[in-house]
Design an enzyme around this catalytic site. Sequence first.
Site, PDB file in Angstrom:
ATOM      1  N   THR A  27       0.840  -1.193   0.000  1.00 17.39           N
ATOM      2  CA  THR A  27       0.000   0.000   0.000  1.00 17.39           C
ATOM      3  C   THR A  27       0.874   1.241   0.000  1.00 17.39           C
ATOM      4  OG1 THR A  27      -1.652   1.287   1.188  1.00 17.39           O
ATOM      5  CG2 THR A  27      -0.225  -0.096   2.545  1.00 17.39           C
ATOM      6  N   GLU A  43      -4.652  -2.754   4.809  1.00 16.98           N
ATOM      7  CA  GLU A  43      -4.191  -3.316   6.083  1.00 16.98           C
ATOM      8  C   GLU A  43      -5.272  -4.145   6.781  1.00 16.98           C
ATOM      9  OE1 GLU A  43      -3.659  -0.277   4.984  1.00 16.98           O
ATOM     10  OE2 GLU A  43      -1.756   0.570   5.655  1.00 16.98           O
ATOM     11  N   LYS A  69      -6.573  10.287  -2.685  1.00 24.20           N
ATOM     12  CA  LYS A  69      -7.016   9.076  -3.369  1.00 24.20           C
ATOM     13  C   LYS A  69      -7.768   9.433  -4.638  1.00 24.20           C
ATOM     14  CE  LYS A  69      -7.759   4.477  -2.128  1.00 24.20           C
ATOM     15  NZ  LYS A  69      -8.427   3.482  -1.316  1.00 24.20           N
ATOM     16  N   TRP A 121      -3.644   5.752  -4.808  1.00 23.26           N
ATOM     17  CA  TRP A 121      -3.041   6.731  -3.914  1.00 23.26           C
ATOM     18  C   TRP A 121      -2.064   7.663  -4.626  1.00 23.26           C
ATOM     19  CZ3 TRP A 121      -5.413   7.453   0.362  1.00 23.26           C
ATOM     20  CH2 TRP A 121      -5.959   6.393   1.087  1.00 23.26           C
TER      21      TRP A 121
HETATM   22  P1  AMP Z   1      -6.675   1.177   0.533  1.00 22.75           P
HETATM   23  O1  AMP Z   1      -5.702   0.692   1.505  1.00 22.75           O
HETATM   24  O2  AMP Z   1      -6.074   1.588  -0.775  1.00 22.75           O
HETATM   25  O3  AMP Z   1      -7.825   0.239   0.360  1.00 22.75           O
HETATM   26  O4  AMP Z   1      -7.279   2.530   1.100  1.00 22.75           O
HETATM   27  C1  AMP Z   1      -7.925   2.582   2.341  1.00 22.75           C
HETATM   28  C2  AMP Z   1      -8.389   3.979   2.601  1.00 22.75           C
HETATM   29  O5  AMP Z   1      -9.295   4.410   1.574  1.00 22.75           O
HETATM   30  C3  AMP Z   1      -9.148   4.153   3.883  1.00 22.75           C
HETATM   31  O6  AMP Z   1      -8.301   4.258   4.999  1.00 22.75           O
HETATM   32  C4  AMP Z   1      -9.928   5.433   3.606  1.00 22.75           C
HETATM   33  O7  AMP Z   1      -9.113   6.573   3.782  1.00 22.75           O
HETATM   34  C5  AMP Z   1     -10.262   5.277   2.131  1.00 22.75           C
HETATM   35  N1  AMP Z   1     -11.595   4.667   1.961  1.00 22.75           N
HETATM   36  C6  AMP Z   1     -11.870   3.390   1.674  1.00 22.75           C
HETATM   37  N2  AMP Z   1     -13.196   3.201   1.582  1.00 22.75           N
HETATM   38  C7  AMP Z   1     -13.784   4.382   1.839  1.00 22.75           C
HETATM   39  C8  AMP Z   1     -15.145   4.837   1.921  1.00 22.75           C
HETATM   40  N3  AMP Z   1     -16.166   4.050   1.679  1.00 22.75           N
HETATM   41  N4  AMP Z   1     -15.330   6.125   2.236  1.00 22.75           N
HETATM   42  C9  AMP Z   1     -14.299   6.970   2.473  1.00 22.75           C
HETATM   43  N5  AMP Z   1     -13.012   6.601   2.404  1.00 22.75           N
HETATM   44  C10 AMP Z   1     -12.755   5.325   2.090  1.00 22.75           C
END
Ligand code: AMP
Length: 546
Positions: A186, A331, A443, A448
């Site tokens: 990540t 994570e 994002k 990212w």
């Molecule tokens: P990732 O590790 O790439 O899956 O990203 C995780 C992060 O994406 C989370 O900690 C949030 O900051 C953001 N995220 C994931 N799902 C949502 C959601 N439904 N609404 C807002 N932010 C989200």
Amino acid sequence: MLGLMQDQPLLISSLIEFAARHHHDAEIVSRRVEGDVHRYTYRDAAARARRVANALDRLGLAFSDRVATLAWNGYRHFELYFGVAGSGRVVHTINPRLAPEQIVWIANHAEDRVLCFDMTFLPIVKAIWTHCTTVKHWVALCDAAALPADTGIDGLVAYEAWIAGESDDYRWPSFDEKSAAALCYTSGTTGNPKGALYSHRSTILHAYGGALPDALGISARDSILPVVPMFHVNAWGIPYSAAMTGAKLVFPGPHLDGKSVYDLIEAERVTMAAGVPTVWLGLLNHMQQHELRFSSLQRTVIGGSACPPAMIRTFKDRYGVTVLHAWGMTEMSPLGTVCHLKNKHLDLSPEAQMAILVKQGRAVYGVEMKIVDPAGRELPWDGRQSGDLLVKGPWIISGYFKGEGGDPLRHDPDGDWFPTGDVATIDPDGFLQITDRSKDVIKSGGEWISSIDVENIAMAHPAVAMAACIAVPHPKWDERPLLVVVKKPGAEVTREELLAFYEGKVAKWQIPDDVQFVDAIPLGATGKMQKMKLREMFKDYRLPTA
Ligand code: AMP
């Protein structure tokens, strides 16, 4: 006194064998890089996964060796999930959207031994293969006939030729269920990418949790389209939950535009689809332009970024499709919460129900969560007070691969918690709502962008005294980077010059959309930039491209 139940390890190989036995004729349909549609069954997938296992044994790969993939969602990628992990190795899914240097960094850090890639990514592989020092075997996910003779890549074989000579008879080994099974990096934290290393146990428990009715509700009656890539946290665990339940799987390959996704949903009678908001925007636009309807789709899981309330309404009101808004992280394997109403909400008015459904939802059993104030004190679940969101559970990381970044956990008297970097409220019914993010990242379309990387480049410009990069809303990409700059006294630089300064330094999609010049950037007591204040300052700002 111990219970008298069999102590059988939870292993990923058992999923594919279960599917092959109990759902042998359930289909797995893939739109291929080659352009056509491929279909076969769980029985076929299991047989080919066993061939993969035999082929890895023949290469002499040791237990826990890493086998990387650079691949779209498709049946060969699915076979690798099971053949690699089932035989005791670790499947390392690499995000092909990263810059080539990042892919090299990740492959070397993971010490990948084998790298399997879709032909789409041949140009990337040609550019990086000599830099991936641990990879000894390159496997192109295609027929021998599709592989050009003159790639120049040492040790390159076509997947079909590689597994063709192998037996589909294989005795899956039994080992400790805590052994590593899958690795996913990540960039959603500061510094270098970090690896989340899933175990067999965590993967199986997550697959159970994900299949629950109040999670993704996956069953043998479903036809499931994971648009979310298999290189994004294992497509949210859907391949595992689908094998566990015998659901039909429909893989879109590289074809993620609105028309392709719509056509696949209709052709394969898809009942459930999953992906980030950007994908659904493309689909909805296509449907509106051509006045189309769904004939089979019942629900779509939307997560990875906040799902706009208007999207939830459009799906429901215009198309009768329920959006399940979900939140999670790499994570966390990734499922944390999914938004479903409770029984007591069923008689509420549509508006009152919508006010609940726009939230990120309730925890799946297996995920504990709490919100805390800056002093670490737990905040009440009143739906108003927001705080740092901490989580714990058996499919949440205890540390990053190779101990990178030190101990990520917060050790409170009530346990070891993982700080998510998200800021949230939780209401008395347990519905989580993300209100902000304390981690310093943007994002965009589910990918990212490191604000620190963006800032460091700007700071290298001779006219820049201070630079801050923040996320601003964007209708298509959810968020895009905005660069806020304080110029050096007497120095001059234009927006265009600064944006041009990024060319060739980061991937094109990571370049900020705009630059705003300010006299000062708010700083905290320790001299750190206060991003939350900055976001507040620019809350009404709209990008010129939006
Ligand atoms: P990732 O590790 O790439 O899956 O990203 C995780 C992060 O994406 C989370 O900690 C949030 O900051 C953001 N995220 C994931 N799902 C949502 C959601 N439904 N609404 C807002 N932010 C989200």
